[in-house]
Design a protein around this motif. Structure first.
Motif, short mmCIF file in Angstrom:
data_model
loop_
_atom_site.label_atom_id
_atom_site.label_comp_id
_atom_site.label_asym_id
_atom_site.label_seq_id
_atom_site.Cartn_x
_atom_site.Cartn_y
_atom_site.Cartn_z
N THR A 93 -21.23 -38.67 25.69
CA THR A 93 -21.11 -39.72 24.68
C THR A 93 -20.47 -39.22 23.38
OG1 THR A 93 -23.23 -40.42 25.59
CG2 THR A 93 -22.37 -41.68 23.75
N ASP A 144 -16.89 -45.63 30.76
CA ASP A 144 -18.00 -44.75 31.12
C ASP A 144 -18.52 -45.09 32.52
OD1 ASP A 144 -19.87 -42.79 30.91
OD2 ASP A 144 -21.24 -43.91 29.62
N GLU A 145 -19.12 -44.12 33.15
CA GLU A 145 -19.68 -44.29 34.49
C GLU A 145 -18.62 -44.85 35.42
OE1 GLU A 145 -22.27 -42.90 34.86
OE2 GLU A 145 -23.33 -42.93 32.95
MG MG Z 1 -23.61 -41.33 29.34
#
Ligand code: MG
Ligand code: ADP
Length: 695
Positions: free
Chosen positions: A302, A396-397
């Protein structure tokens, strides 16, 4: 350019094959994930029955498949339903009874007329000294003997389909295999002694011996290579296209990033610093960035994303970060908040929950450029959202964000740098098939001070003992996740299991237990998550909605029921929810004692290591690539002909081949280039071909 006509016969419906009607077409669809002739051809045999053994009856051993030539002596229809019909025959050396249950009398008389000679194949068994064959697999007149396949390939089946039907249809399909232009490099093909495509298809479906079923035959290697080459080529073409879209060379001085870092309670790890250097290098040149940051859960992605985003914010442009779920988007927002405040960056949060006027207001701020940072869900990019000036998109992901979506994104974000972040430790081979030769930054170093998680395998019978242990922990204030089994792909059943567990735990723990599942409304989920984060509830019973990214550092216990039903990568993700604070954490994997060997081994891997990459590699070894993430929705390509365990070297060759091809013939205009377009069409890489046309 559209699909070359040579491929037409392969792209027709299976119903164009003799004897295949709509009913079988449906079953074939279930079996092969498609209804084209080609889908059938890509359905590989996994075994064969050898009918070459043709003994005299006197020599026919018990329990072996034999093909015998006999004269029919007598035929005795079934005395009544449930009893067999019996046909007696001899060959001069001995006799045999052919046994049929529920056989139609007329059919039997026609198939095996008394006094005539027939060839039959099936398993010979002895009953009270008499040779028998129950339901012969094949019956032919002597002159049609060739119609009985001496080697009969066996295919994976689905309910309602017999091997005979599948085989017959595949033989029909083989009749439609066209001669295709050769797309392989002639030297490479000659060196490995690979057959032409049509020949290889034929060999695939007509094994002559055990060895022909191995993934290492010339035919299978060729077919696997074709598939991998199509995969690498299409990824490379898409990427080439994206590269051509102009990027921007960001000229920023790093003052915002410095403000963030100066206020962090920790120092970046070496891996984080290295990744940021790599990202900065991409961003400071005018080629478009398309980089994957791969880092295990808890490796600190992050903050890396935030630092990268500041590059464009410093230049007055916008940056967006997108997560697959609403919970995760909120979590991002929470992490980002101190950073956004210290840098005084205006931001908005946009998820499916924001509706009506409020939503319009948010969209307006994005469009006008007033909002510099946008935090939201992946669906952001599936709707009409306009940015004033989007400089960087962080996804993200990533593994939930499929290849198709990625292509959509590239269409939407002209000139925008893209950073993909995945927490799923994908083995190298899979990275290559999913991303091609994309630049990767690895966060292969965990932030310091993590205490290892103790993982225990608990047989289901011992659940009560475990609960007692947990009760003691709960009394001292511990917080636990309790994840309930994944039932097929059914959300309803998942929910039932979770609710049942919730009820049981509630009896013991009362108000300390909460329940969260995918059917709940977003704000209900938030409410429960919030209670858990604040410690108002201490046991959170969940379906896999908590799978990714949730951050409650105080949680120290993870319990996973029927752990064997989960993919290892998923278990690893779940376990990563604990061990985030300074306290010792535990993970209990509850399993069914009747586990097979492989299933047991998989769980043992979880117990033995916390290294996501080791887990992923081992999982690939044990289960094969397609299943690695548990579901087909993983966004990773599923191969039909290639087997990533057996063919990983071919993948590397295909990648290198692709480089060379595109270096010499970027638009695929040469003779070989044209053939390669046919290859792309064969594997339905139409998106990639679209890029060719556009480029
Ligand atoms: Mg994360
Ligand atoms: P993930 O890679 O799973 O997204 P996060 O970015 O959520 O990981 O980070 C996990 C936790 O580790 C967060 O609480 C974050 O503040 C902390 N963290 C990140 N980098 C470091 C670091 N270099 N040193 C110490 N803690 C860190």
């Amino acid at each position: 350019m559209s699909r070359p006509f040579e491929l037409d016969s392969l792209f027709r419906s299976v119903t164009t094959l003799p004897g295949v009607g709509p009913k079988n077409a449906k079953l074939f669809h279930k079996l092969t994930d498609g209804e084209k002739v080609l889908d059938l051809l890509f359905h590989k045999p996994i075994d064969f029955v050898d009918r070459r053994f043709a003994p005299k009856l006197v020599d026919a051993p018990n329990g072996k498949i034999a093909t015998v030539k006999v004269r029919i002596e007598s035929s005795k229809p079934a005395a009544r339903r449930g009893l067999p019909s019996r046909v007696h025959a001899t060959d001069g050396t001995g006799s045999i009874d052919f046994i049929f249950f529920n056989a139609n009398k007329a059919w039997l008389e026609k198939q095996l007329p008394v006094g005539e000679v027939r060839v039959l194949s099936g398993k010979v068994e002895y009953y009270q000294g008499q040779a028998q064959m129950v339901h012969p697999d094949a019956i032919a007149k002597p002159e049609d003997r060739a119609g009985i396949e001496t080697i009969e390939p066996i295919y994976p089946l689905t309910a309602g389909l017999t091997n005979k039907t599948v085989r017959k249809s595949i033989k029909g399909a083989l009749g439609f295999v066209p001669e295709l232009p050769e797309w392989l490099d002639p030297a490479h093909k000659a060196k490995h002694d690979w057959p032409d495509w049509a020949e290889a298809m034929d060999a695939l479906h007509n094994p002559e011996d055990e060895i022909d079923l191995s993934p290492e035959t010339h035919a299978r290697m060729r077919l696997a290579y074709d598939e991998l080459l199509a995969n690498q080529l299409s990824l490379a073409l898409v990427r080439l296209h994206q590269r051509k879209l102009n990027g921007r060379a960001w000229k920023n001085d790093g003052h915002l990033r410095k403000q963030i870092l100066d206020n962090l309670p920790f120092k970046l790890t070496g891996a984080q610093l290295r990744s940021l250097e790599e990202i900065d290098e991409d961003m400071h040149t005018d080629a478009r960035m398309l980089r994957l940051v791969q880092g295990d859960v808890g490796s600190g992605k992050t903050i890396v994303a935030a630092c990268a985003m500041m590059n464009v914010i410093e230049c007055g442009a916008q940056a967006a970060i997108m997560a697959p779920t609403e919970i995760l988007a909120r979590q991002h927002a929470e992490s980002f908040l101190p950073w956004l405040e210290v840098t005084e960056t205006p931001y908005v949060i946009l998820t499916g929950r924001d509706k009506g006027k409020a939503r319009e207001k948010i969209l307006e701020q994005i469009k006008s450029g007033k909002a510099k940072v946008v935090i939201g869900t992946h669906s952001l990019f599936q709707e009409s959202i306009e940015f004033a000036d989007l400089g960087l998109a962080v996804i993200d992901e990533q593994h939930r964000f499929g290849v198709q979506q990625r292509l959509q994104l590239s269409q939407k974000t002209k000139g925008t740098d893209v950073l993909l972040m995945t927490a799923t430790p994908i083995p190298r081979t899979l990275t290559l098939t999913a991303y091609g030769d994309m630049e990767v930054s690895k966060l292969d170093e965990k932030p310091p001070g993590r205490i290892p998680i103790d993982t225990l395998l608990i047989p289901r019978e011992k659940i009560e003992n475990m609960i007692e242990g947990i009760e003691r922990q709960i009394k001292t204030g511990a917080r636990a996740y309790w994840v309930c089994p994944l039932v097929e792909d059914s959300e309803t059943l998942d929910l039932q299991a979770a609710e049942a567990r919730y009820d049981i735990l509630k009896e013991k723990f009362g108000k300390q237990v909460g329940l969260i599942h995918g059917r709940m409304k977003a704000d209900e989920k938030d409410e429960v998550m919030g209670q858990f984060a604040r410690g108002e509830i201490q046991i959170l019973v969940a379906t896999t909605v908590i799978e990714v990214g949730v951050n409650v550092p105080e949680a120290t216990i993870m319990i996973i029921e029927e752990a064997e039903r989960f993919g290892l990568a998923q278990l690893h993700q779940l376990r990563g929810r604990v061990g985030r604070g300074g306290d010792k954490s535990f993970c209990f994997l509850i399993y069914n004692t009747k586990l097979g060997k492989t299933a047991k081994e998989r769980l043992q891997i979880m117990r033995d290591t916390e290294d996501g990459f080791v887990i992923a590699e081992k999982d690939l070894e044990l289960r094969g690539g397609g299943e690695i993430l548990g579901t087909r929705q993983s966004g990773l390509p599923v191969f039909k002909l290639a087997d990533l365990n057996a063919h990983s070297e071919l993948l590397i060759t295909a990648r290198d081949d692709t480089k060379l091809i595109l270096h010499n013939d970027e638009n695929l205009d040469s003779e070989r280039g044209k053939a390669l377009k046919t290859l792309l069409y064969l594997f339905e890489q139409d998106q990639a071909i679209l890029k060719l046309r556009a480029g």
